[in-house]
Write a protein that holds these residues in place. Sequence first.
Motif, PDB file in Angstrom:
ATOM      1  N   ILE A  29       0.840  -1.200   0.000  1.00 21.57           N
ATOM      2  CA  ILE A  29       0.000   0.000   0.000  1.00 21.57           C
ATOM      3  C   ILE A  29       0.873   1.247   0.000  1.00 21.57           C
ATOM      4  CG2 ILE A  29      -1.751   1.290   1.275  1.00 21.57           C
ATOM      5  CD1 ILE A  29      -2.711  -1.392   2.429  1.00 21.57           C
ATOM      6  N   LEU A  30       1.865   1.251   0.883  1.00 25.75           N
ATOM      7  CA  LEU A  30       2.764   2.405   0.957  1.00 25.75           C
ATOM      8  C   LEU A  30       3.514   2.619  -0.347  1.00 25.75           C
ATOM      9  CD1 LEU A  30       4.423   2.486   4.494  1.00 25.75           C
ATOM     10  CD2 LEU A  30       3.302   4.378   3.303  1.00 25.75           C
ATOM     11  N   SER A  31       3.933   1.531  -0.988  1.00 28.36           N
ATOM     12  CA  SER A  31       4.673   1.653  -2.244  1.00 28.36           C
ATOM     13  C   SER A  31       3.808   2.297  -3.326  1.00 28.36           C
ATOM     14  CB  SER A  31       5.156   0.277  -2.700  1.00 28.36           C
ATOM     15  OG  SER A  31       5.852   0.369  -3.919  1.00 28.36           O
ATOM     16  N   VAL A  32       2.545   1.885  -3.413  1.00 34.43           N
ATOM     17  CA  VAL A  32       1.636   2.490  -4.395  1.00 34.43           C
ATOM     18  C   VAL A  32       1.449   3.973  -4.098  1.00 34.43           C
ATOM     19  CG1 VAL A  32      -0.740   2.514  -5.241  1.00 34.43           C
ATOM     20  CG2 VAL A  32       0.441   0.342  -4.922  1.00 34.43           C
ATOM     21  N   LEU A  33       1.213   4.306  -2.839  1.00 29.76           N
ATOM     22  CA  LEU A  33       1.017   5.709  -2.481  1.00 29.76           C
ATOM     23  C   LEU A  33       2.261   6.534  -2.794  1.00 29.76           C
ATOM     24  CD1 LEU A  33      -0.822   5.275   0.948  1.00 29.76           C
ATOM     25  CD2 LEU A  33      -1.835   5.979  -1.224  1.00 29.76           C
ATOM     26  N   ARG A  34       3.408   5.975  -2.510  1.00 24.68           N
ATOM     27  CA  ARG A  34       4.657   6.709  -2.774  1.00 24.68           C
ATOM     28  C   ARG A  34       4.863   6.905  -4.280  1.00 24.68           C
ATOM     29  NH1 ARG A  34       7.531   3.932   0.474  1.00 24.68           N
ATOM     30  NH2 ARG A  34       7.526   5.400   2.211  1.00 24.68           N
ATOM     31  N   ASP A  35       4.597   5.878  -5.072  1.00 27.35           N
ATOM     32  CA  ASP A  35       4.810   5.967  -6.514  1.00 27.35           C
ATOM     33  C   ASP A  35       3.820   6.920  -7.179  1.00 27.35           C
ATOM     34  OD1 ASP A  35       6.880   4.185  -6.274  1.00 27.35           O
ATOM     35  OD2 ASP A  35       5.767   2.454  -7.065  1.00 27.35           O
ATOM     36  N   GLU A  36       2.557   6.872  -6.743  1.00 25.41           N
ATOM     37  CA  GLU A  36       1.517   7.690  -7.375  1.00 25.41           C
ATOM     38  C   GLU A  36       1.530   9.129  -6.875  1.00 25.41           C
ATOM     39  OE1 GLU A  36      -0.612   6.971  -9.866  1.00 25.41           O
ATOM     40  OE2 GLU A  36       0.495   5.094 -10.074  1.00 25.41           O
ATOM     41  N   ALA A  37       2.028   9.352  -5.661  1.00 29.94           N
ATOM     42  CA  ALA A  37       2.111  10.682  -5.057  1.00 29.94           C
ATOM     43  C   ALA A  37       0.798  11.453  -5.173  1.00 29.94           C
ATOM     44  CB  ALA A  37       3.253  11.474  -5.688  1.00 29.94           C
ATOM     45  N   PRO A  38      -0.321  10.886  -4.704  1.00 27.39           N
ATOM     46  CA  PRO A  38      -1.591  11.623  -4.765  1.00 27.39           C
ATOM     47  C   PRO A  38      -1.570  12.821  -3.820  1.00 27.39           C
ATOM     48  CG  PRO A  38      -1.844   9.653  -3.440  1.00 27.39           C
ATOM     49  CD  PRO A  38      -0.468   9.580  -4.037  1.00 27.39           C
ATOM     50  N   ASP A  39      -2.385  13.815  -4.148  1.00 27.10           N
ATOM     51  CA  ASP A  39      -2.530  14.978  -3.269  1.00 27.10           C
ATOM     52  C   ASP A  39      -3.545  14.714  -2.166  1.00 27.10           C
ATOM     53  OD1 ASP A  39      -0.806  16.711  -4.906  1.00 27.10           O
ATOM     54  OD2 ASP A  39      -2.428  16.591  -6.366  1.00 27.10           O
ATOM     55  N   ILE A  40      -4.588  13.950  -2.497  1.00 28.08           N
ATOM     56  CA  ILE A  40      -5.659  13.616  -1.566  1.00 28.08           C
ATOM     57  C   ILE A  40      -5.927  12.118  -1.678  1.00 28.08           C
ATOM     58  CG2 ILE A  40      -8.131  13.868  -1.074  1.00 28.08           C
ATOM     59  CD1 ILE A  40      -6.573  16.320  -0.243  1.00 28.08           C
ATOM     60  N   VAL A  41      -6.036  11.443  -0.527  1.00 22.43           N
ATOM     61  CA  VAL A  41      -6.355  10.017  -0.505  1.00 22.43           C
ATOM     62  C   VAL A  41      -7.476   9.784   0.496  1.00 22.43           C
ATOM     63  CG1 VAL A  41      -5.492   7.668  -0.220  1.00 22.43           C
ATOM     64  CG2 VAL A  41      -3.908   9.501  -0.904  1.00 22.43           C
ATOM     65  N   GLY A  42      -8.553   9.144   0.051  1.00 19.90           N
ATOM     66  CA  GLY A  42      -9.581   8.668   0.960  1.00 19.90           C
ATOM     67  C   GLY A  42      -9.342   7.195   1.252  1.00 19.90           C
TER      68      GLY A  42
END
Length: 283
Positions: A29-42
């Motif tokens: 999960i962290l890897s996806v978030l780091r790669d995608e670098a979203p501004d907002i995540v729900g």
Amino acid sequence: MRADDELRVMTWNVWWRFGGNWREREPGILSVLRDEAPDIVGLQEAWATDETSQPDEFGRALGMHAAFAPMSLPPEPDPVETEDQRGVRMGIGLLSRWPVLHVDAVPMPSPDTTVVALSVTVAHPLGPLHVIVAGTDWEPERLPIRAAQLAELGELALMPALDGPLPVLVVGDLNAGPEADDFRKLTEILTDCWAVAADRDDDERTLSDENRFAPAEATLQYNRRIDHVLARPGHPGARIEVRQARILRDEFDGMPPSDHYPVVVDLALTVAAGAQDPDVASA
């Protein structure tokens, strides 16, 4: 880093501590978030203990701001399935690139469980950005409750207090596919960002038989897009421009990070002259 007039929004049901493998899944999960670098995540089905929460842990790892609210949807297992579930709460959360200004857990219709929508305002450089994170009931016998929850989300998103220079966002696991009557009613007042994206994936399923953790017994949701990013303009004359919408199907060490696939939406922001809030813009 994206320009101020570009916004990347993600929604993801991260499957709490189910499956007996949450510690192995969480790095994915962290890897996806780091790669995608979203501004907002729900985040839906996020976990929390007395000491910390999953959004807080992710926020620290990613340099983002976090919010969390407990809710009993789905309920925590009783008895626990594994010892690392004991005393751990279920909830919804938000991650933001910008500071969180206000958090409110708004009760949603439910006769016998605690269901809330997490209403958050963040300090976007162009003005206050209002984001509502939600999850709904899913069982066939509770469809009237889901319909009431979706209707309440629509009313919450339309509140004049949320008007401003930027769109109002509703993100979450709504447990309803685009063909569902209650979801179609919601999209009469909110824009389904997936449906209007200039570029989007051919396969839109977020609960998919390609994911070995996805529950086939959820017959109304299985092989459908049930995780959504919705929006409405913040002021007259504004419009919702969605450049791209994608489903992420990454696996890590041969393991999906969750039973749901996340949705990522890229929006272009337009602010009418005089609409910017100088106090928030300078925060």
